[in-house]
Design an enzyme around this catalytic site. Structure first.
Site, PDB file in Angstrom:
ATOM      1  N   PHE A  60      58.405  -4.235 114.061  1.00  0.00           N
ATOM      2  CA  PHE A  60      58.071  -3.936 112.662  1.00  0.00           C
ATOM      3  C   PHE A  60      56.998  -2.859 112.655  1.00  0.00           C
ATOM      4  CE2 PHE A  60      55.666  -4.280 108.731  1.00  0.00           C
ATOM      5  CZ  PHE A  60      56.689  -4.181 107.807  1.00  0.00           C
TER       6      PHE A  60
ATOM      7  N   ASP B  65      51.506   0.122 118.669  1.00  0.00           N
ATOM      8  CA  ASP B  65      51.238  -0.245 117.278  1.00  0.00           C
ATOM      9  C   ASP B  65      50.398  -1.522 117.299  1.00  0.00           C
ATOM     10  OD1 ASP B  65      51.252  -1.353 114.747  1.00  0.00           O
ATOM     11  OD2 ASP B  65      53.362  -0.921 114.335  1.00  0.00           O
TER      12      ASP B  65
ATOM     13  N   LYS C 163      45.444  -3.374 109.382  1.00  0.00           N
ATOM     14  CA  LYS C 163      45.153  -4.727 108.867  1.00  0.00           C
ATOM     15  C   LYS C 163      43.685  -5.193 108.955  1.00  0.00           C
ATOM     16  CE  LYS C 163      49.739  -6.708 108.667  1.00  0.00           C
ATOM     17  NZ  LYS C 163      50.804  -5.929 109.299  1.00  0.00           N
TER      18      LYS C 163
END
Ligand code: PLP
Length: 388
Positions: free
Chosen positions: A127, A214, A243
């Protein structure tokens, strides 16, 4: 009818405030937060250092634009590249934007080497975000369906399959980079093998590909080291994060090292909001607090405690297939879909999440203490035992 586009299936609860690992709803009910707004509130809610940094900065200057030098951006850039062992960074506002920067960087790196259609190897189950390039990089058809034509230039590989990567290298001269999450979060906390990542790093060295990680979800202390690669003794050429970086203030970063750090020059990339004084003040408070409060070590220890508690409580539990993860990024895979456990946990006063359909995902704040960690693990164990 709601004024909001129906892009989310929301639970019927609204939170009014929080403190540490707890959130309070508008009826005054308290919940232990086992998900941290999806790995965002690593320092918990209403962390005094973050609140103070935001207040102080908001009093002075919220935004000035990247037409000018920004002191808070330079300070955060320096702190973050230092903790990451990278040379420089670019700030955006989200994980998807951080990955867009990495994708553009890899393409430019390829063009500079005479590759006219540069491709990036990405993994099944990955993702990377919801923008067109990042959803094209994402290895989940549900996220892509209906949004074709996808962005070209991605080559899909199965995770943890070194031979498949070697074959791609042998067959595809257009590849310029490898992009992966050290632990895939959204598809159910799938951990990439250390051996696999080491082999991927070696292939990148041999083929002159950029090794790009990532760490939007795994970064900022989540897995027990500031970045997950630091617990694996690996160094990427490019790393993205977001995040947990702003503890809730939107910010993302793309960091680079060595030749990758020299790829972008003036005019190649930009963002109006990216790296603004407010977001960077919050980010700097986060990076400093993670170091000062020993939160990486706490994440490692509390993650171990939760995993151990769950392992012993769930031995023989008929539903549990596997307990995976590192630090405070844990997945408990059950043998069937378990989305209904989310509202049940809420009834019991705990916020959890289910990823990949059948995996309970726990991402509690890094500030969680031993008593709270035990309470969370016990509550999850009880949910599993009562699940039929
Ligand atoms: C959440 C996430 C993203 C996307 O971040 P946004 O801030 O939602 O754009 C990208 N990669 C990974 C690994 C993520 O977990």
């Amino acid at each position: 009818m709601s004024a909001l586009m129906q892009t989310y299936a929301r639970l019927p609860v609204t939170f009014s405030h929080g403190e540490g690992v707890y959130l309070y709803d508008t009826d005054g009910r308290r919940y232990m937060d086992g998900i941290s707004g999806i790995a965002v509130n690593g320092l918990g809610h209403a962390h005094p250092a973050v609140t103070a940094a935001i207040r102080t900065q908001a009093d002075k200057l919220i935004h000035s634009s990247n037409l000018y030098r920004i002191a808070a951006q330079e300070a955060l850039g320096s702190a973050l590249t230092q903790v990451a062992g990278m040379d420089n960074c670019f700030f955006g506002n989200s994980g998807a934007e951080a990955n867009e920067a990495a994708i553009k960087l890899a393409r430019l790196y390829g063009h500079a080497r005479g590759i006219r259609k540069p491709a990036i190897v990405v993994l099944e189950g990955a993702f990377h975000g919801r923008t067109l390039a990042t959803l094209s990089a994402t290895g989940n058809r549900k996220i892509q369906a209906g949004f074709e034509p996808l962005v070209a230039g991605f080559v899909r590989a199965p995770r943890n399959d070194i031979e498949a990567l070697r074959q791609i290298a042998a067959k595809n001269p257009d590849v310029v980079a490898f992009l992966a999450e050290p632990i895939q979060g959204e598809c159910g906390v799938q951990v990439l093998d250390q051996q696999y990542l080491e082999a991927a790093r070696a292939i990148c060295n041999k083929e002159d590909w950029l090794f790009m990680l990532d760490e939007v979800q795994t970064g900022n202390g989540r897995t027990g080291t500031y970045f997950a690669y630091q617990g694996l003794d690996l160094v990427p050429d490019v790393v993205t994060t977001a995040k947990g970086l702003g503890n809730g203030v939107p910010i993302g970063a793309c960091l680079a090292r060595g030749p990758a750090a020299q790829v972008f020059s003036t005019g190649h990339h930009g963002s109006t909001f990216g790296g603004n004084p407010l977001a960077c003040a919050a980010g700097l408070a986060v990076v400093n607090s993670i170091a000062q409060d020993g939160l990486c070590a706490n994440a490692a220890a509390m993650g171990q405690l939760i995993a151990d508690t769950l392992r012993s409580a769930c031995t023989g539990a008929k539903h549990v297939c596997a307990i995976r993860g590192r630090g405070l990024m844990l997945g408990i895979e059950l043998h069937k879909d378990c989305g209904e456990l989310v509202p049940r946990a809420m009834d019991a006063g705990f916020l959890i999440n289910v990823a990949g359909g059948n995996t309970i995902r726990l991402l509690p704040p890094l500030v969680i203490n031993e008593a709270e960690a035990r309470e969370l693990a016990d509550a999850v164990a009880e949910l599993i035992h009562n699940f039929d």
